[in-house]
Design a protein around this motif. Structure first.
Motif, short mmCIF file in Angstrom:
data_model
loop_
_atom_site.label_atom_id
_atom_site.label_comp_id
_atom_site.label_asym_id
_atom_site.label_seq_id
_atom_site.Cartn_x
_atom_site.Cartn_y
_atom_site.Cartn_z
N THR A 55 0.82 -1.22 0.00
CA THR A 55 0.00 0.00 0.00
C THR A 55 0.85 1.26 0.00
O THR A 55 0.37 2.34 -0.35
CB THR A 55 -0.95 0.04 1.21
OG1 THR A 55 -0.16 -0.08 2.41
CG2 THR A 55 -1.96 -1.10 1.16
N SER A 79 -4.84 -1.43 -5.85
CA SER A 79 -5.62 -0.30 -5.36
C SER A 79 -7.06 -0.39 -5.86
O SER A 79 -7.97 0.15 -5.24
CB SER A 79 -4.99 1.02 -5.81
OG SER A 79 -4.87 1.07 -7.21
N MET A 102 -4.07 -2.98 10.41
CA MET A 102 -5.43 -2.88 9.86
C MET A 102 -6.45 -2.92 11.00
O MET A 102 -6.18 -3.51 12.05
CB MET A 102 -5.74 -4.05 8.93
CG MET A 102 -4.92 -4.17 7.69
SD MET A 102 -5.47 -5.66 6.76
CE MET A 102 -4.44 -5.52 5.29
N SER A 103 -7.62 -2.35 10.76
CA SER A 103 -8.74 -2.61 11.66
C SER A 103 -9.28 -4.00 11.36
O SER A 103 -9.01 -4.58 10.29
CB SER A 103 -9.84 -1.57 11.45
OG SER A 103 -10.40 -1.73 10.16
N GLU A 105 -12.29 -4.68 10.64
CA GLU A 105 -13.17 -4.54 9.48
C GLU A 105 -12.38 -4.52 8.18
O GLU A 105 -12.80 -5.10 7.18
CB GLU A 105 -14.03 -3.27 9.61
CG GLU A 105 -15.17 -3.40 10.58
CD GLU A 105 -16.11 -4.55 10.23
OE1 GLU A 105 -16.52 -4.65 9.06
OE2 GLU A 105 -16.40 -5.38 11.12
N ARG A 106 -11.23 -3.85 8.19
CA ARG A 106 -10.39 -3.82 6.99
C ARG A 106 -9.84 -5.22 6.69
O ARG A 106 -9.79 -5.63 5.53
CB ARG A 106 -9.25 -2.82 7.21
CG ARG A 106 -8.19 -2.79 6.11
CD ARG A 106 -8.76 -2.40 4.77
NE ARG A 106 -7.73 -2.37 3.76
CZ ARG A 106 -7.96 -2.50 2.46
NH1 ARG A 106 -9.20 -2.66 2.01
NH2 ARG A 106 -6.97 -2.47 1.60
N PHE A 107 -9.42 -5.93 7.72
CA PHE A 107 -8.93 -7.29 7.54
C PHE A 107 -10.03 -8.18 6.97
O PHE A 107 -9.80 -8.98 6.06
CB PHE A 107 -8.42 -7.83 8.87
CG PHE A 107 -7.83 -9.22 8.81
CD1 PHE A 107 -7.14 -9.68 7.69
CD2 PHE A 107 -7.97 -10.08 9.89
CE1 PHE A 107 -6.60 -10.96 7.65
CE2 PHE A 107 -7.44 -11.36 9.86
CZ PHE A 107 -6.76 -11.80 8.74
N LYS A 108 -11.23 -8.03 7.48
CA LYS A 108 -12.37 -8.80 6.98
C LYS A 108 -12.60 -8.51 5.50
O LYS A 108 -12.83 -9.44 4.70
CB LYS A 108 -13.61 -8.42 7.80
CG LYS A 108 -14.88 -9.17 7.42
CD LYS A 108 -16.03 -8.74 8.34
CE LYS A 108 -17.32 -9.46 7.99
NZ LYS A 108 -18.42 -9.04 8.91
N ALA A 109 -12.51 -7.24 5.11
CA ALA A 109 -12.70 -6.86 3.70
C ALA A 109 -11.58 -7.44 2.83
O ALA A 109 -11.83 -7.92 1.72
CB ALA A 109 -12.74 -5.34 3.57
N CYS A 110 -10.34 -7.40 3.34
CA CYS A 110 -9.22 -7.95 2.58
C CYS A 110 -9.36 -9.46 2.40
O CYS A 110 -9.08 -9.99 1.32
CB CYS A 110 -7.90 -7.63 3.28
SG CYS A 110 -7.35 -5.93 3.06
N THR A 177 -3.71 -3.54 16.12
CA THR A 177 -4.87 -4.43 16.23
C THR A 177 -4.46 -5.78 16.80
O THR A 177 -3.47 -6.37 16.41
CB THR A 177 -5.51 -4.63 14.84
OG1 THR A 177 -6.01 -3.38 14.39
CG2 THR A 177 -6.64 -5.64 14.88
#
Length: 218
Positions: A55, A79, A102-103, A105-110, A177
């Protein structure tokens, strides 16, 4: 110096990865969060192709300069994940020392994105996960032990002091996290991935976790 530290860190990680996951010489591998590219450089002779993403634009530039001459290393632009070719599937996705920034939620999205990019029976290997009971001082001790063992004490000592300062700043700002095994199981279930934890972490941080999330066999 610090470059020697990161190189030795990558060597230990890849050696431990080889012991935990069979590296197929035809495998397609994604290094998500490639950093300087030391891990990718070591993986390239052992697999079919290594694809890189980070990133940080600065990390991508530095990795590109370092690895541009390798014929089986390619750079991806994640991206916009929906722009990735649908027929590009990875047998292995490695995510080392990334998720703690990461949060959940971000990990879940990834995980949902990585799941779509994973070949049948492929693995996502996520290392350096920080469990709820992990103490920062233990990490620093592990880092110094590693530096002595790998004879990079000067560079590692500098890195340890920087990490310790960053930890205290984050503790009062945006803490790293922490993820429990229960969190991992819930996230894996949501992404339709089976979850297992290795007996020991793939890096020298012994108090941290490495999880392997596997695509179901169809």
């Amino acid at each position: 110096g610090t470059e020697a530290y990161f190189r030795e860190q990558a060597r230990e990680y890849v050696a431990n990865l080889e012991c935990a996951i069979a590296l197929n010489p035809t495998a397609q591998v994604l290094d998500f969060g490639c950093g300087f590219g030391f891990v990718a450089e070591l993986l390239a002779p052992k697999v079919g192709q290594v694809f890189l993403w980070d990133t940080s634009p600065n990390m991508r530039r530095r990795a590109h300069r370092k690895l541009d001459c390798h014929k089986n290393i390619r750079f991806l632009d994640l991206s916009e994940p929906q722009a990735i070719a649908r027929d590009l599937k990875f047998d292995l996705i490695v995510v080392n020392s990334v998720v703690q920034y990461m949060s959940l939620e971000r990990f879940k999205a990834c995980l949902a994105i990585w799941r779509t990019m994973l070949a049948a029976r492929g693995h996502i290997v996520v290392s350096d996960l920080i469990p709820p009971d992990c103490k920062a001082v233990v990490d620093i001790v592990d880092l110094l032990k590693f530096s002595i063992r790998r004879h990079v004490f000067g560079g590692a000592l500098f890195q340890a002091m920087r990490d310790l300062g960053r930890y205290w700043r984050m503790r009062h700002g945006c803490p790293l996290t922490r993820i429990s095994v229960e969190d991992l199981n819930d996230l894996g279930k949501h992404a339709s991935l089976s979850v297992s934890c290795l007996v020991s972490n793939l890096t020298y941080f012994r108090g941290r976790l490495t999880a392997v999330l596997t695509h179901p066999d169809r």
